[in-house]
Design a protein around this motif. Sequence first.
Motif, PDB file in Angstrom:
ATOM      1  N   SER A 192       5.636  18.499  24.410  1.00 48.06           N
ATOM      2  CA  SER A 192       4.414  19.233  24.102  1.00 48.06           C
ATOM      3  C   SER A 192       3.283  18.600  24.914  1.00 48.06           C
ATOM      4  O   SER A 192       3.439  17.510  25.459  1.00 48.06           O
ATOM      5  CB  SER A 192       4.114  19.143  22.611  1.00 48.06           C
ATOM      6  OG  SER A 192       3.027  19.971  22.276  1.00 48.06           O
ATOM      7  N   SER A 193       2.170  19.284  24.960  1.00 45.99           N
ATOM      8  CA  SER A 193       1.019  18.725  25.670  1.00 45.99           C
ATOM      9  C   SER A 193      -0.236  18.930  24.842  1.00 45.99           C
ATOM     10  O   SER A 193      -0.302  19.801  23.983  1.00 45.99           O
ATOM     11  CB  SER A 193       0.862  19.359  27.051  1.00 45.99           C
ATOM     12  OG  SER A 193       0.644  20.733  26.928  1.00 45.99           O
ATOM     13  N   ALA A 194      -1.195  18.086  25.101  1.00 48.91           N
ATOM     14  CA  ALA A 194      -2.493  18.138  24.424  1.00 48.91           C
ATOM     15  C   ALA A 194      -3.494  17.463  25.345  1.00 48.91           C
ATOM     16  O   ALA A 194      -3.135  16.948  26.410  1.00 48.91           O
ATOM     17  CB  ALA A 194      -2.427  17.419  23.086  1.00 48.91           C
ATOM     18  N   LYS A 195      -4.730  17.459  24.937  1.00 46.44           N
ATOM     19  CA  LYS A 195      -5.755  16.746  25.700  1.00 46.44           C
ATOM     20  C   LYS A 195      -6.080  15.444  24.988  1.00 46.44           C
ATOM     21  O   LYS A 195      -6.197  15.403  23.757  1.00 46.44           O
ATOM     22  CB  LYS A 195      -7.004  17.604  25.841  1.00 46.44           C
ATOM     23  CG  LYS A 195      -6.759  18.786  26.754  1.00 46.44           C
ATOM     24  CD  LYS A 195      -8.024  19.463  27.154  1.00 46.44           C
ATOM     25  CE  LYS A 195      -7.665  20.578  28.129  1.00 46.44           C
ATOM     26  NZ  LYS A 195      -8.831  21.180  28.708  1.00 46.44           N
ATOM     27  N   ASN A 196      -6.249  14.387  25.774  1.00 45.15           N
ATOM     28  CA  ASN A 196      -6.632  13.111  25.181  1.00 45.15           C
ATOM     29  C   ASN A 196      -8.145  13.074  24.967  1.00 45.15           C
ATOM     30  O   ASN A 196      -8.847  14.056  25.230  1.00 45.15           O
ATOM     31  CB  ASN A 196      -6.131  11.929  26.029  1.00 45.15           C
ATOM     32  CG  ASN A 196      -6.775  11.855  27.387  1.00 45.15           C
ATOM     33  OD1 ASN A 196      -7.793  12.492  27.670  1.00 45.15           O
ATOM     34  ND2 ASN A 196      -6.175  11.063  28.267  1.00 45.15           N
ATOM     35  N   ARG A 197      -8.664  11.957  24.531  1.00 43.97           N
ATOM     36  CA  ARG A 197     -10.096  11.868  24.210  1.00 43.97           C
ATOM     37  C   ARG A 197     -10.997  11.995  25.432  1.00 43.97           C
ATOM     38  O   ARG A 197     -12.196  12.186  25.307  1.00 43.97           O
ATOM     39  CB  ARG A 197     -10.395  10.574  23.469  1.00 43.97           C
ATOM     40  CG  ARG A 197     -10.100   9.333  24.266  1.00 43.97           C
ATOM     41  CD  ARG A 197     -10.385   8.107  23.456  1.00 43.97           C
ATOM     42  NE  ARG A 197      -9.670   6.970  24.023  1.00 43.97           N
ATOM     43  CZ  ARG A 197      -9.553   5.827  23.407  1.00 43.97           C
ATOM     44  NH1 ARG A 197     -10.079   5.659  22.220  1.00 43.97           N
ATOM     45  NH2 ARG A 197      -8.889   4.852  23.971  1.00 43.97           N
ATOM     46  N   TYR A 198     -10.410  11.893  26.625  1.00 42.79           N
ATOM     47  CA  TYR A 198     -11.180  12.049  27.856  1.00 42.79           C
ATOM     48  C   TYR A 198     -11.068  13.457  28.425  1.00 42.79           C
ATOM     49  O   TYR A 198     -11.633  13.747  29.471  1.00 42.79           O
ATOM     50  CB  TYR A 198     -10.710  11.031  28.902  1.00 42.79           C
ATOM     51  CG  TYR A 198     -10.776   9.614  28.396  1.00 42.79           C
ATOM     52  CD1 TYR A 198     -12.000   8.980  28.180  1.00 42.79           C
ATOM     53  CD2 TYR A 198      -9.616   8.915  28.108  1.00 42.79           C
ATOM     54  CE1 TYR A 198     -12.062   7.693  27.698  1.00 42.79           C
ATOM     55  CE2 TYR A 198      -9.671   7.616  27.621  1.00 42.79           C
ATOM     56  CZ  TYR A 198     -10.900   7.010  27.417  1.00 42.79           C
ATOM     57  OH  TYR A 198     -10.962   5.730  26.930  1.00 42.79           O
ATOM     58  N   GLY A 199     -10.315  14.305  27.731  1.00 38.33           N
ATOM     59  CA  GLY A 199     -10.144  15.676  28.190  1.00 38.33           C
ATOM     60  C   GLY A 199      -9.009  15.863  29.176  1.00 38.33           C
ATOM     61  O   GLY A 199      -8.821  16.956  29.701  1.00 38.33           O
ATOM     62  N   ASP A 200      -8.237  14.798  29.419  1.00 39.85           N
ATOM     63  CA  ASP A 200      -7.102  14.883  30.332  1.00 39.85           C
ATOM     64  C   ASP A 200      -5.887  15.447  29.593  1.00 39.85           C
ATOM     65  O   ASP A 200      -5.649  15.118  28.421  1.00 39.85           O
ATOM     66  CB  ASP A 200      -6.734  13.502  30.876  1.00 39.85           C
ATOM     67  CG  ASP A 200      -7.877  12.848  31.627  1.00 39.85           C
ATOM     68  OD1 ASP A 200      -8.643  13.579  32.284  1.00 39.85           O
ATOM     69  OD2 ASP A 200      -8.016  11.612  31.530  1.00 39.85           O
ATOM     70  N   LYS A 201      -5.105  16.251  30.285  1.00 42.07           N
ATOM     71  CA  LYS A 201      -3.886  16.797  29.704  1.00 42.07           C
ATOM     72  C   LYS A 201      -2.811  15.709  29.701  1.00 42.07           C
ATOM     73  O   LYS A 201      -2.574  15.055  30.720  1.00 42.07           O
ATOM     74  CB  LYS A 201      -3.409  18.007  30.509  1.00 42.07           C
ATOM     75  CG  LYS A 201      -2.212  18.695  29.932  1.00 42.07           C
ATOM     76  CD  LYS A 201      -1.853  19.925  30.747  1.00 42.07           C
ATOM     77  CE  LYS A 201      -0.589  20.565  30.196  1.00 42.07           C
ATOM     78  NZ  LYS A 201      -0.183  21.719  30.982  1.00 42.07           N
ATOM     79  N   VAL A 202      -2.180  15.505  28.561  1.00 36.84           N
ATOM     80  CA  VAL A 202      -1.104  14.523  28.431  1.00 36.84           C
ATOM     81  C   VAL A 202       0.112  15.196  27.811  1.00 36.84           C
ATOM     82  O   VAL A 202      -0.016  16.167  27.064  1.00 36.84           O
ATOM     83  CB  VAL A 202      -1.532  13.312  27.572  1.00 36.84           C
ATOM     84  CG1 VAL A 202      -2.629  12.526  28.257  1.00 36.84           C
ATOM     85  CG2 VAL A 202      -1.978  13.748  26.194  1.00 36.84           C
ATOM     86  N   GLN A 203       1.290  14.695  28.151  1.00 37.14           N
ATOM     87  CA  GLN A 203       2.527  15.209  27.571  1.00 37.14           C
ATOM     88  C   GLN A 203       3.153  14.141  26.703  1.00 37.14           C
ATOM     89  O   GLN A 203       3.017  12.942  26.964  1.00 37.14           O
ATOM     90  CB  GLN A 203       3.512  15.617  28.665  1.00 37.14           C
ATOM     91  CG  GLN A 203       3.125  16.892  29.367  1.00 37.14           C
ATOM     92  CD  GLN A 203       4.253  17.377  30.249  1.00 37.14           C
ATOM     93  OE1 GLN A 203       4.944  16.582  30.878  1.00 37.14           O
ATOM     94  NE2 GLN A 203       4.435  18.678  30.281  1.00 37.14           N
ATOM     95  N   PHE A 204       3.874  14.590  25.670  1.00 35.21           N
ATOM     96  CA  PHE A 204       4.555  13.661  24.778  1.00 35.21           C
ATOM     97  C   PHE A 204       5.784  14.339  24.195  1.00 35.21           C
ATOM     98  O   PHE A 204       5.866  15.570  24.141  1.00 35.21           O
ATOM     99  CB  PHE A 204       3.618  13.184  23.660  1.00 35.21           C
ATOM    100  CG  PHE A 204       3.013  14.295  22.863  1.00 35.21           C
ATOM    101  CD1 PHE A 204       3.607  14.742  21.698  1.00 35.21           C
ATOM    102  CD2 PHE A 204       1.836  14.906  23.279  1.00 35.21           C
ATOM    103  CE1 PHE A 204       3.041  15.775  20.965  1.00 35.21           C
ATOM    104  CE2 PHE A 204       1.262  15.930  22.556  1.00 35.21           C
ATOM    105  CZ  PHE A 204       1.877  16.362  21.383  1.00 35.21           C
ATOM    106  N   ALA A 205       6.742  13.513  23.785  1.00 39.25           N
ATOM    107  CA  ALA A 205       7.982  14.016  23.216  1.00 39.25           C
ATOM    108  C   ALA A 205       7.847  14.179  21.707  1.00 39.25           C
ATOM    109  O   ALA A 205       7.180  13.371  21.038  1.00 39.25           O
ATOM    110  CB  ALA A 205       9.129  13.054  23.517  1.00 39.25           C
ATOM    111  N   ILE A 206       8.479  15.198  21.207  1.00 38.34           N
ATOM    112  CA  ILE A 206       8.640  15.401  19.771  1.00 38.34           C
ATOM    113  C   ILE A 206      10.136  15.339  19.507  1.00 38.34           C
ATOM    114  O   ILE A 206      10.915  16.114  20.082  1.00 38.34           O
ATOM    115  CB  ILE A 206       8.076  16.759  19.314  1.00 38.34           C
ATOM    116  CG1 ILE A 206       6.594  16.855  19.657  1.00 38.34           C
ATOM    117  CG2 ILE A 206       8.328  16.967  17.816  1.00 38.34           C
ATOM    118  CD1 ILE A 206       5.997  18.226  19.443  1.00 38.34           C
ATOM    119  N   TYR A 207      10.552  14.396  18.702  1.00 36.24           N
ATOM    120  CA  TYR A 207      11.965  14.215  18.378  1.00 36.24           C
ATOM    121  C   TYR A 207      12.246  14.906  17.047  1.00 36.24           C
ATOM    122  O   TYR A 207      11.515  14.718  16.073  1.00 36.24           O
ATOM    123  CB  TYR A 207      12.315  12.728  18.282  1.00 36.24           C
ATOM    124  CG  TYR A 207      12.093  11.992  19.570  1.00 36.24           C
ATOM    125  CD1 TYR A 207      13.013  12.082  20.609  1.00 36.24           C
ATOM    126  CD2 TYR A 207      10.951  11.231  19.773  1.00 36.24           C
ATOM    127  CE1 TYR A 207      12.800  11.419  21.819  1.00 36.24           C
ATOM    128  CE2 TYR A 207      10.732  10.553  20.966  1.00 36.24           C
ATOM    129  CZ  TYR A 207      11.658  10.657  21.982  1.00 36.24           C
ATOM    130  OH  TYR A 207      11.447   9.997  23.166  1.00 36.24           O
TER     131      TYR A 207
END
Length: 70
Positions: free
Chosen positions: A50-65
């Motif tokens: 999945s992806s979201a924006k971090n506190r700086y507004g940058d797009k980040v990806q992370f795993a959901i198990y």
Amino acid sequence: MTHEQRVLEYLKEFGSITSWEAIKEFGATRLSAIIYNLRNKGYNITSRFSSAKNRYGDKVQFAIYELEEK
């Protein structure tokens, strides 16, 4: 109780977990290693990204198990 046991119980209760949840709930910073060990023990755990924006507004990806019930 080990981090591995805690993560497994969390997966059984909630169905999924992210690295951030593992850090907040258990202080477990190496979730992918824990998931690797659980998979080697026969647990069917899938990964999706999945992806979201971090506190700086940058797009980040992370795993959901997710634990798939047998």
